[in-house]
Write an enzyme that holds these catalytic residues in place. Sequence first.
Site, short mmCIF file in Angstrom:
data_model
loop_
_atom_site.label_atom_id
_atom_site.label_comp_id
_atom_site.label_asym_id
_atom_site.label_seq_id
_atom_site.Cartn_x
_atom_site.Cartn_y
_atom_site.Cartn_z
CE LYS A 54 -3.92 -2.21 2.29
NZ LYS A 54 -4.59 -2.57 3.54
CD GLN A 98 -3.65 -4.18 6.69
OE1 GLN A 98 -3.80 -3.14 6.04
NE2 GLN A 98 -3.92 -5.35 6.18
CG ASP A 121 -9.79 0.62 5.32
OD1 ASP A 121 -9.55 0.05 4.24
OD2 ASP A 121 -9.08 0.51 6.34
N1 GUN Z 1 -6.92 -6.10 6.30
C1 GUN Z 1 -7.18 -6.82 5.17
N2 GUN Z 1 -7.76 -6.04 4.24
C2 GUN Z 1 -7.89 -4.81 4.78
C3 GUN Z 1 -8.41 -3.58 4.30
O1 GUN Z 1 -8.91 -3.46 3.17
N3 GUN Z 1 -8.34 -2.53 5.17
C4 GUN Z 1 -7.82 -2.66 6.41
N4 GUN Z 1 -7.82 -1.57 7.18
N5 GUN Z 1 -7.34 -3.78 6.88
C5 GUN Z 1 -7.37 -4.85 6.07
#
Ligand code: GUN
Length: 294
Positions: A54, A98, A121
């Site tokens: 990311k 995350q 998100d």
């Molecule tokens: N963990 C796995 N996928 C995601 C996501 O799209 N956002 C977040 N914040 N955590 C994750």
Amino acid sequence: MSARIIDGKAFSATVREAVARDVTTLKANHGITPGLAVVIVGEDPASQVYVRNKVKQTAECGMNGWHFELPADTSEETLLAKVAELNADPAVNGILVQLPLPKHINEAAVIEAIAPEKDVDGFHVVNSGLLATGGRGMVPCTPLGCLLMLQDTLGDLSGKKAIVVGRSNIVGKPMAQLLLDANCTVTIAHSRTRDLADEVRAADIVVAAVGRPEMVKGDWIKDGATVIDVGINRVPGAEGKTRLVGDVEFAAAAERAGAITPVPGGVGPMTIACLLKNTVTATCRQNNIDLAAL
Ligand code: GUN
């Protein structure tokens, strides 16, 4: 019929190119560089790979990226203080914490602490409420990526019968809302659904997001249907190795479907591309800039 394979890797590259163009325009015309802060707590190796990806792609699009790695024993109070600091920082337009978080931290409390306008998100209740009521909030990245792929494959989705298999807050529920907004007739199926095979057989669009390897069988797919597989499951493979499979029995489904996403290389790359897209959207809204006019 042999399905067209929907290439999420190629499509996500075009989404990221569009994001990079918008970032260039924001810098040149408005003097603004969008910024995304990613926070990870603990050392889960899979999460660390996701987060590094990311942050890397954020930089590749020309945005500012900040990566905060906090130890696994970080208290909820310390994490909430970090979120408050990022909420107050005008250079930070998007915040992603995350998931999953360590057990001693209340995940919902952390998500609700993120300023809704920085919640790239789309997990905050304000944003899920706006999605449910047709408002303009932040939309969760994975379902948004699925919708973009469906629209790219099928054009107008009006009147199509869609089934979403899975009812999570992160994928299933927002996916169903997006399909409803796109004028589909939507069924949400889950572990208690009776006659799942028949429900899937009736659908023009199948989105599988249950997290169970190859649970949706190939012979459930209607001829010519479009299949979007959100699942990423690691299963035992040949010679003691592991391999990734989706929630759909791919080879058999590809014989019947009109188009299908592979695993890997389908939905996965779209999720990060949509995170970057959401960061630009959030930046524009925070600065009263019309994104469409960039
Ligand atoms: N963990 C796995 N996928 C995601 C996501 O799209 N956002 C977040 N914040 N955590 C994750």
